[in-house]
Design a protein around this motif. Sequence first.
Motif, PDB file in Angstrom:
ATOM      1  N   THR A  52      13.875  52.697  34.033  1.00  0.00           N
ATOM      2  CA  THR A  52      13.057  53.403  35.309  1.00  0.00           C
ATOM      3  C   THR A  52      14.009  53.944  36.124  1.00  0.00           C
ATOM      4  O   THR A  52      15.240  53.940  35.857  1.00  0.00           O
ATOM      5  CB  THR A  52      12.566  51.943  35.858  1.00  0.00           C
ATOM      6  N   SER A  90       9.101  44.487  37.441  1.00  0.00           N
ATOM      7  CA  SER A  90       9.295  46.001  37.025  1.00  0.00           C
ATOM      8  C   SER A  90       7.919  46.409  36.529  1.00  0.00           C
ATOM      9  O   SER A  90       7.615  47.745  36.569  1.00  0.00           O
ATOM     10  CB  SER A  90      10.412  46.114  36.335  1.00  0.00           C
ATOM     11  N   THR A  94       6.945  49.320  38.833  1.00  0.00           N
ATOM     12  CA  THR A  94       7.288  50.632  38.436  1.00  0.00           C
ATOM     13  C   THR A  94       6.598  51.328  37.521  1.00  0.00           C
ATOM     14  O   THR A  94       5.929  50.590  36.634  1.00  0.00           O
ATOM     15  CB  THR A  94       8.873  50.559  38.119  1.00  0.00           C
ATOM     16  N   GLY A  96       7.683  53.395  35.165  1.00  0.00           N
ATOM     17  CA  GLY A  96       8.228  53.187  33.498  1.00  0.00           C
ATOM     18  C   GLY A  96       7.741  51.736  32.932  1.00  0.00           C
ATOM     19  O   GLY A  96       7.735  51.514  31.806  1.00  0.00           O
TER      20      GLY A  96
END
Length: 227
Positions: A52, A90, A94, A96
């Motif tokens: 990320t 995450s 995010t 990614g």
Amino acid sequence: MPSPFPGMDPFLEEEKLWPLFHHQLVTCLYQILLPGLVDRYRARVTQRHYTTEQPLFTSVVREEHHEELIEIRQRNDGRLVTMVDVVSPSNKMTEGGREAYLAKRREGKELGASLVEIDLVLQGQPMLDYSRDGLPDWDYAVTVTRSAQPDRFEIYTATLQKKLPRFRLPLAGDDRDTVVDLHTTFCRAFDQGSFASKIDYKHAPAVALSTEDRQWLNELLTQQKLR
């Protein structure tokens, strides 16, 4: 010392704690599932890897992520039967992380596997977009997608103030489901990871809570003399 919460502990969403908890939860799921799979199936813990990028002033901070999940395969031919995945902050927060998670989901579907997705994260956007009409409010969910009905979801839910649910984990179509007690699994993971000694309950958790939940949390921790 067990978690002071009746179900999921929101303090585990701390950036430094989550990777440790994610690993421990997957490990305990594997330990609980394995005895029932020894004859016909084999299970293994695998990982997805991704990077990320987060802007920081005039630079970009890159972080490597390694997230574990469980694959259950037929012992005789190695065919993927069920994939058990745990959503991370995450994945929900995010670009990614989200794409890496969705790519793994697509891979499982393309291989004709059933999917079990465990979301114990309050932050970020949900990984699955389905109607909540007629369903109670929830904070945490286990979503099961069976290979025979890939467009339908079985949803097992809990709130911050309640125990985590039991859910049915599908195996091959001609075999009975395995029932998994997620609350028991969580308690084992919390204990084996010694998270009680890693969490400072005097501070607010890293997640945004409703006024009702925030008041309940403060009262709970005060009653247990953690504040």
